[in-house]
Design an enzyme around this catalytic site. Structure first.
Site, PDB file in Angstrom:
ATOM      1  N   GLU A   1       0.811  -1.259  -0.186  1.00 51.95           N
ATOM      2  CA  GLU A   1       0.001  -0.064   0.190  1.00 51.95           C
ATOM      3  C   GLU A   1       0.830   1.260   0.085  1.00 51.95           C
ATOM      4  O   GLU A   1       2.109   1.276   0.787  1.00 51.95           O
ATOM      5  CB  GLU A   1      -0.994  -0.076   1.095  1.00 51.95           C
TER       6      GLU A   1
ATOM      7  N   ASP B   1       0.144   5.337   0.618  1.00 48.73           N
ATOM      8  CA  ASP B   1      -0.761   6.242   1.094  1.00 48.73           C
ATOM      9  C   ASP B   1      -0.755   7.664   0.924  1.00 48.73           C
ATOM     10  O   ASP B   1       0.329   8.242   1.530  1.00 48.73           O
ATOM     11  CB  ASP B   1      -0.975   6.030   2.458  1.00 48.73           C
TER      12      ASP B   1
ATOM     13  N   GLU C   1      -3.225  10.372   3.011  1.00 53.16           N
ATOM     14  CA  GLU C   1      -4.272  10.660   3.391  1.00 53.16           C
ATOM     15  C   GLU C   1      -4.515  12.021   4.089  1.00 53.16           C
ATOM     16  O   GLU C   1      -3.427  12.655   4.466  1.00 53.16           O
ATOM     17  CB  GLU C   1      -4.558   9.806   4.840  1.00 53.16           C
TER      18      GLU C   1
ATOM     19  N   THR D   1       1.173  10.560   4.884  1.00 51.57           N
ATOM     20  CA  THR D   1       1.714   9.214   3.957  1.00 51.57           C
ATOM     21  C   THR D   1       2.234   8.103   4.882  1.00 51.57           C
ATOM     22  O   THR D   1       2.593   8.199   5.977  1.00 51.57           O
ATOM     23  CB  THR D   1       2.906  10.074   3.210  1.00 51.57           C
ATOM     24  N   ASN D   2       2.077   7.027   4.064  1.00 54.40           N
ATOM     25  CA  ASN D   2       2.601   5.979   4.626  1.00 54.40           C
ATOM     26  C   ASN D   2       2.749   4.778   3.619  1.00 54.40           C
ATOM     27  O   ASN D   2       2.490   4.880   2.340  1.00 54.40           O
ATOM     28  CB  ASN D   2       1.546   5.083   5.390  1.00 54.40           C
TER      29      ASN D   2
ATOM     30  N   GLU E   1       4.970   6.164   8.952  1.00 55.19           N
ATOM     31  CA  GLU E   1       4.325   7.527   8.653  1.00 55.19           C
ATOM     32  C   GLU E   1       5.370   8.775   8.697  1.00 55.19           C
ATOM     33  O   GLU E   1       6.248   8.729   9.336  1.00 55.19           O
ATOM     34  CB  GLU E   1       3.243   7.801   9.860  1.00 55.19           C
TER      35      GLU E   1
ATOM     36  N   TRP F   1      -9.831   9.918  16.006  1.00 59.07           N
ATOM     37  CA  TRP F   1      -8.504   9.883  16.186  1.00 59.07           C
ATOM     38  C   TRP F   1      -8.050  11.258  15.049  1.00 59.07           C
ATOM     39  O   TRP F   1      -6.694  11.702  15.181  1.00 59.07           O
ATOM     40  CB  TRP F   1      -7.656   8.711  15.571  1.00 59.07           C
TER      41      TRP F   1
ATOM     42  N   GLY G   1      -5.748  14.177  17.653  1.00 59.53           N
ATOM     43  CA  GLY G   1      -6.039  12.915  18.571  1.00 59.53           C
ATOM     44  C   GLY G   1      -7.189  12.456  18.879  1.00 59.53           C
ATOM     45  O   GLY G   1      -7.404  11.782  19.829  1.00 59.53           O
TER      46      GLY G   1
ATOM     47  N   ARG H   1       9.155   6.097  20.068  1.00 60.39           N
ATOM     48  CA  ARG H   1       8.403   4.832  19.414  1.00 60.39           C
ATOM     49  C   ARG H   1       9.331   3.585  19.226  1.00 60.39           C
ATOM     50  O   ARG H   1       9.026   2.614  19.215  1.00 60.39           O
ATOM     51  CB  ARG H   1       7.749   5.413  18.188  1.00 60.39           C
TER      52      ARG H   1
END
Length: 275
Positions: free
Chosen positions: A96, A98, A100, A114-115, A125, A190, A194, A263
């Site tokens: 995929e 992306d 968005e 984007t991803n 991301e 979300w 958030g 993360r």
């Protein structure tokens, strides 16, 4: 050996330049009348109300190509809404690519998300503000996908590059044909701050518009040898493109997974070393 296998896959596809007509190139897949094709196929609109959003999908699948779509996003208070435009295969191990667009309160900027997924793995991301109001007019959002890299561009300005680093053990989309999808839907749990800002349904219906779809790509059939020498098939960022992407990322990038140490406390993903 890898080159031979890749070319064998491409032989089952055909290089095609498509100056789009939405009636010919896309199917409306959901929304019960909220998606409309207008102006003899030159314009497509998606709408969202409290009952449902809407979406469409390309009739063709693509294996590498340069895909352009002009989009005018939901104006005004678009908080809670998400407009998507992406390439994707199906299944658990899908690929995929992306775009968005995360809505916001009136006067606040959209977030472009984007991803990239390869064999079902995403979590790559990068997010940006845009340097213009994407609701006032149509702007061109492009995906260049070839065996060397994936380049995301806005009005011809590259904003992100994801390189093929299979030699380092990083999966790369290269063998699964993908459809083009687009949708407008409610994600107020979300999408905006958030989930703190909810969709204001008194502003519904929300509408995004699409025009001037164009694809220079390999589609189902057979891919001629000429495709391997087409500029898009071997295109990479030249010096000007590299400078432009640095400018965008310095001034408009607001999130990059490759710098999110909270993360990834054990170290960043392998591809981040040259991202």
């Amino acid at each position: 050996m890898k080159i031979h296998v890749l070319f064998s896959v491409l032989l089952s596809f055909v290089a095609a330049a498509i100056c789009g007509n939405f009636n010919q190139d896309f199917d409306i897949t959901w929304g019960e009348g909220r998606a409309k094709i207008l102006n003899n196929g030159k314009l497509l609109t998606l709408s969202l109300d409290k009952s449902s959003g809407s979406g469409f999908r390309s009739k063709n699948q693509y294996l590498f190509g340069k895909i352009d779509m002009q989009i005018k996003l939901v104006p005004g208070n678009s908080a809670g809404t998400v407009t998507t435009y992406y390439l994707s295969s199906l299944g658990q191990n899908h690929d995929e690519i992306d775009f968005e667009f995360l809505g916001n309160l009136s006067g606040d900027p959209y977030i472009l998300h984007t991803n990239v997924f390869a064999l079902g793995k995403g979590n790559r991301e990068q997010q940006f503000y845009l340097w213009f109001d994407p609701t006032k007019d149509f702007h061109t959002y492009s995906i260049l996908w070839n065996p060397q890299s994936i380049i995301f561009s806005v009005d011809g300005t590259p904003i992100r590059q994801f390189k093929n680093q299979e030699s380092k053990g990083v999966s790369y989309p290269k063998s699964q044909p993908m459809w083009i999808f687009s949708s407008l839907w409610n994600a107020d749990d979300w999408a905006t701050r958030g989930g703190l800002v909810k969709t204001d349904w008194t502003k519904a219906p929300f509408t995004a518009s699409y025009a001037n779809f164009n694809a220079l790509a390999c589609t189902a059939g057979s891919c001629s040898k000429k495709s391997s020498v087409n500029s898009w098939f071997s295109q990479s960022l030249d010096i000007t493109g590299q400078e432009r992407i640095k400018w965008v990322q310095k001034n408009y990038m607001i999130y990059n997974y490759c710098t999110d140490s909270k993360r990834f406390p054990q170290g960043f993903p392998t591809e981040c070393s040259t991202a």
